[in-house]
Design a protein around this motif. Structure first.
Motif, PDB file in Angstrom:
ATOM      1  N   GLY A  62       0.783  -1.224   0.000  1.00  0.00           N
ATOM      2  CA  GLY A  62       0.000   0.000   0.000  1.00  0.00           C
ATOM      3  C   GLY A  62       0.816   1.275   0.000  1.00  0.00           C
ATOM      4  O   GLY A  62       0.240   2.376   0.025  1.00  0.00           O
ATOM      5  N   LEU A  63       2.133   1.171  -0.033  1.00  0.00           N
ATOM      6  CA  LEU A  63       2.987   2.353  -0.020  1.00  0.00           C
ATOM      7  C   LEU A  63       3.162   2.917  -1.429  1.00  0.00           C
ATOM      8  O   LEU A  63       3.179   2.175  -2.412  1.00  0.00           O
ATOM      9  CB  LEU A  63       4.355   2.013   0.569  1.00  0.00           C
ATOM     10  CG  LEU A  63       4.383   1.506   2.014  1.00  0.00           C
ATOM     11  CD1 LEU A  63       5.829   1.190   2.427  1.00  0.00           C
ATOM     12  CD2 LEU A  63       3.766   2.531   2.967  1.00  0.00           C
ATOM     13  N   THR A  64       3.319   4.219  -1.513  1.00  0.00           N
ATOM     14  CA  THR A  64       3.579   4.857  -2.802  1.00  0.00           C
ATOM     15  C   THR A  64       5.019   4.581  -3.221  1.00  0.00           C
ATOM     16  O   THR A  64       5.950   4.854  -2.457  1.00  0.00           O
ATOM     17  CB  THR A  64       3.363   6.378  -2.703  1.00  0.00           C
ATOM     18  OG1 THR A  64       2.012   6.622  -2.293  1.00  0.00           O
ATOM     19  CG2 THR A  64       3.636   7.048  -4.036  1.00  0.00           C
ATOM     20  N   PRO A  65       5.239   4.025  -4.418  1.00  0.00           N
ATOM     21  CA  PRO A  65       6.613   3.717  -4.838  1.00  0.00           C
ATOM     22  C   PRO A  65       7.498   4.951  -4.870  1.00  0.00           C
ATOM     23  O   PRO A  65       7.071   6.050  -5.224  1.00  0.00           O
ATOM     24  CB  PRO A  65       6.419   3.135  -6.246  1.00  0.00           C
ATOM     25  CG  PRO A  65       5.034   2.590  -6.238  1.00  0.00           C
ATOM     26  CD  PRO A  65       4.243   3.554  -5.386  1.00  0.00           C
TER      27      PRO A  65
ATOM     28  N   PRO B  99      23.543   6.293   2.346  1.00  0.00           N
ATOM     29  CA  PRO B  99      23.382   7.754   2.377  1.00  0.00           C
ATOM     30  C   PRO B  99      22.206   8.164   3.253  1.00  0.00           C
ATOM     31  O   PRO B  99      21.129   7.557   3.202  1.00  0.00           O
ATOM     32  CB  PRO B  99      23.148   8.117   0.907  1.00  0.00           C
ATOM     33  CG  PRO B  99      22.731   6.844   0.236  1.00  0.00           C
ATOM     34  CD  PRO B  99      23.393   5.741   0.985  1.00  0.00           C
ATOM     35  N   ALA B 100      22.410   9.179   4.049  1.00  0.00           N
ATOM     36  CA  ALA B 100      21.390   9.616   5.009  1.00  0.00           C
ATOM     37  C   ALA B 100      20.174  10.185   4.284  1.00  0.00           C
ATOM     38  O   ALA B 100      20.297  10.952   3.323  1.00  0.00           O
ATOM     39  CB  ALA B 100      21.969  10.658   5.953  1.00  0.00           C
ATOM     40  N   GLY B 101      18.988   9.797   4.747  1.00  0.00           N
ATOM     41  CA  GLY B 101      17.746  10.361   4.239  1.00  0.00           C
ATOM     42  C   GLY B 101      17.482  10.129   2.771  1.00  0.00           C
ATOM     43  O   GLY B 101      16.741  10.893   2.149  1.00  0.00           O
ATOM     44  N   ALA B 102      18.033   9.060   2.220  1.00  0.00           N
ATOM     45  CA  ALA B 102      17.979   8.875   0.767  1.00  0.00           C
ATOM     46  C   ALA B 102      16.851   7.989   0.278  1.00  0.00           C
ATOM     47  O   ALA B 102      16.594   7.939  -0.923  1.00  0.00           O
ATOM     48  CB  ALA B 102      19.321   8.308   0.274  1.00  0.00           C
ATOM     49  N   PHE B 103      16.154   7.278   1.177  1.00  0.00           N
ATOM     50  CA  PHE B 103      15.221   6.248   0.724  1.00  0.00           C
ATOM     51  C   PHE B 103      13.837   6.438   1.351  1.00  0.00           C
ATOM     52  O   PHE B 103      13.705   6.747   2.525  1.00  0.00           O
ATOM     53  CB  PHE B 103      15.761   4.860   1.063  1.00  0.00           C
ATOM     54  CG  PHE B 103      17.075   4.558   0.423  1.00  0.00           C
ATOM     55  CD1 PHE B 103      17.135   4.103  -0.886  1.00  0.00           C
ATOM     56  CD2 PHE B 103      18.270   4.755   1.113  1.00  0.00           C
ATOM     57  CE1 PHE B 103      18.352   3.843  -1.495  1.00  0.00           C
ATOM     58  CE2 PHE B 103      19.489   4.489   0.511  1.00  0.00           C
ATOM     59  CZ  PHE B 103      19.527   4.035  -0.795  1.00  0.00           C
ATOM     60  N   ASP B 104      12.821   6.180   0.536  1.00  0.00           N
ATOM     61  CA  ASP B 104      11.442   6.245   1.005  1.00  0.00           C
ATOM     62  C   ASP B 104      11.020   4.957   1.706  1.00  0.00           C
ATOM     63  O   ASP B 104      10.031   4.947   2.445  1.00  0.00           O
ATOM     64  CB  ASP B 104      10.509   6.509  -0.181  1.00  0.00           C
ATOM     65  CG  ASP B 104      10.898   7.785  -0.917  1.00  0.00           C
ATOM     66  OD1 ASP B 104      10.804   8.865  -0.305  1.00  0.00           O
ATOM     67  OD2 ASP B 104      11.327   7.699  -2.085  1.00  0.00           O
ATOM     68  N   LEU B 105      11.745   3.900   1.466  1.00  0.00           N
ATOM     69  CA  LEU B 105      11.533   2.621   2.164  1.00  0.00           C
ATOM     70  C   LEU B 105      12.882   1.976   2.391  1.00  0.00           C
ATOM     71  O   LEU B 105      13.666   1.820   1.442  1.00  0.00           O
ATOM     72  CB  LEU B 105      10.645   1.680   1.344  1.00  0.00           C
ATOM     73  CG  LEU B 105      10.515   0.245   1.875  1.00  0.00           C
ATOM     74  CD1 LEU B 105       9.802   0.208   3.231  1.00  0.00           C
ATOM     75  CD2 LEU B 105       9.789  -0.647   0.859  1.00  0.00           C
ATOM     76  N   VAL B 106      13.158   1.616   3.625  1.00  0.00           N
ATOM     77  CA  VAL B 106      14.326   0.797   3.950  1.00  0.00           C
ATOM     78  C   VAL B 106      13.798  -0.494   4.555  1.00  0.00           C
ATOM     79  O   VAL B 106      13.099  -0.476   5.574  1.00  0.00           O
ATOM     80  CB  VAL B 106      15.274   1.508   4.932  1.00  0.00           C
ATOM     81  CG1 VAL B 106      16.385   0.558   5.384  1.00  0.00           C
ATOM     82  CG2 VAL B 106      15.875   2.751   4.273  1.00  0.00           C
TER      83      VAL B 106
ATOM     84  N   ALA C  47      18.093   3.078   9.715  1.00  0.00           N
ATOM     85  CA  ALA C  47      17.053   4.046  10.066  1.00  0.00           C
ATOM     86  C   ALA C  47      17.429   5.449   9.596  1.00  0.00           C
ATOM     87  O   ALA C  47      16.575   6.218   9.123  1.00  0.00           O
ATOM     88  CB  ALA C  47      16.804   4.019  11.566  1.00  0.00           C
ATOM     89  N   ALA C  48      18.703   5.796   9.713  1.00  0.00           N
ATOM     90  CA  ALA C  48      19.156   7.120   9.294  1.00  0.00           C
ATOM     91  C   ALA C  48      19.033   7.322   7.794  1.00  0.00           C
ATOM     92  O   ALA C  48      19.021   8.459   7.308  1.00  0.00           O
ATOM     93  CB  ALA C  48      20.600   7.339   9.739  1.00  0.00           C
ATOM     94  N   ALA C  49      18.928   6.219   7.041  1.00  0.00           N
ATOM     95  CA  ALA C  49      18.810   6.311   5.584  1.00  0.00           C
ATOM     96  C   ALA C  49      17.387   6.590   5.120  1.00  0.00           C
ATOM     97  O   ALA C  49      17.158   6.821   3.932  1.00  0.00           O
ATOM     98  CB  ALA C  49      19.314   5.025   4.944  1.00  0.00           C
ATOM     99  N   VAL C  50      16.414   6.579   6.044  1.00  0.00           N
ATOM    100  CA  VAL C  50      15.015   6.801   5.674  1.00  0.00           C
ATOM    101  C   VAL C  50      14.753   8.297   5.513  1.00  0.00           C
ATOM    102  O   VAL C  50      15.091   9.101   6.384  1.00  0.00           O
ATOM    103  CB  VAL C  50      14.072   6.207   6.733  1.00  0.00           C
ATOM    104  CG1 VAL C  50      12.613   6.492   6.370  1.00  0.00           C
ATOM    105  CG2 VAL C  50      14.303   4.703   6.865  1.00  0.00           C
ATOM    106  N   ALA C  51      14.130   8.661   4.408  1.00  0.00           N
ATOM    107  CA  ALA C  51      13.788  10.055   4.143  1.00  0.00           C
ATOM    108  C   ALA C  51      12.596  10.490   4.992  1.00  0.00           C
ATOM    109  O   ALA C  51      11.797   9.656   5.435  1.00  0.00           O
ATOM    110  CB  ALA C  51      13.449  10.228   2.661  1.00  0.00           C
ATOM    111  N   PRO C  52      12.436  11.782   5.248  1.00  0.00           N
ATOM    112  CA  PRO C  52      11.218  12.262   5.912  1.00  0.00           C
ATOM    113  C   PRO C  52       9.967  11.761   5.184  1.00  0.00           C
ATOM    114  O   PRO C  52       9.875  11.843   3.965  1.00  0.00           O
ATOM    115  CB  PRO C  52      11.351  13.780   5.834  1.00  0.00           C
ATOM    116  CG  PRO C  52      12.830  14.016   5.774  1.00  0.00           C
ATOM    117  CD  PRO C  52      13.376  12.879   4.951  1.00  0.00           C
ATOM    118  N   GLY C  53       9.032  11.207   5.947  1.00  0.00           N
ATOM    119  CA  GLY C  53       7.830  10.631   5.359  1.00  0.00           C
ATOM    120  C   GLY C  53       7.996   9.201   4.911  1.00  0.00           C
ATOM    121  O   GLY C  53       7.011   8.557   4.530  1.00  0.00           O
ATOM    122  N   GLY C  54       9.227   8.686   4.967  1.00  0.00           N
ATOM    123  CA  GLY C  54       9.501   7.330   4.522  1.00  0.00           C
ATOM    124  C   GLY C  54       9.322   6.308   5.629  1.00  0.00           C
ATOM    125  O   GLY C  54       9.064   6.641   6.786  1.00  0.00           O
TER     126      GLY C  54
END
Length: 210
Positions: A44-47, A108-115, A135-142
């Motif tokens: 159900g997540l937005t790609p 990379p920090a904050g680079a992914f919408d899903l980890v 966890a640090a690699a998850v983008a805001p809203g991810g």
């Protein structure tokens, strides 16, 4: 796909060489299908941009790529990564591959919408630092998705390898994260002679606040 310790000559092994040896023992170690908790939580997540940590032969990465995600698959087995690349070519999807040891690699920090880390069972002293880097690699809203074998399901001489979802949740700063799922979840898995056996996973999904 289900990463963890490698039983070799009576010892639990975590090194790259042992996993390379294990992959070479068979044409395929895993089913090639996506892990069921990834399907349940990510459908159900937005790609967007996804990191598959401990990607193995690529079942999860291929499932995500086929649904429009731009996927980076990370594993320290070159054999597994090569199999994932061949499967991606057959399916006509694109997956970026990184050969790295997750006990040392920093995404990379904050680079992914899903980890996603599926069955990434590491020695206790490596687990929390590795999960913190993921966890640090998850983008805001991810989303961060961590799935493991429920500790009570395992019979092993090294129980410290295994974790509960609550342990991972406790490492996340509540000022930055909303925990969406934190539970043990029953399912069935193929056992000897093709029999279906009841097992259980421990599942954490958390969303980084925007």
């Amino acid at each position: 796909m289900e990463h963890g310790a490698h039983q070799a000559h009576g010892e639990m092994r975590f090194d790259e060489a042992s996993w390379e040896e294990r992959y070479r023992t068979a044409p395929a170690l895993w089913s090639g299908r996506a892990n069921p908790q990834l399907v349940a939580e990510a459908a159900g997540l937005t790609p967007g941009r996804a990191l598959d940590a401990g990607s193995g032969e690529g079942g999860d990465a291929l499932w995500l790529a086929g649904r429009g995600w731009r996927v980076t698959a990370v594993d320290f087995s070159t054999v597994a990564l090569a199999r994932a690349a061949a499967a991606a070519d057959r399916l006509g999807v694109e997956v970026d591959r990184v050969h790295a040891d997750l006990t040392r690699w920093t995404p990379p920090a904050g680079a992914f919408d899903l980890v996603s880390a599926q069955y990434l069972h590491l020695p206790a002293h490596d687990r929390d630092p590795a999960f913190a880097r993921l966890a640090a690699a998850v983008a805001p809203g991810g989303s961060l998705l961590v799935v493991g074998h429920r500790p009570s399901e395992l019979h092993t001489g090294m129980p410290e390898m295994f974790f509960a979802a609550e342990q991972v949740a406790a490492t996340l700063d509540p000022a930055d994260w909303d925990v969406v799922v934190c539970e043990d979840r029953p399912r069935t898995a193929a056992g000897p002679a093709g029999r279906e056996l009841p097992v259980a996973d421990t599942v954490l999904r958390a969303r980084r606040r925007g």
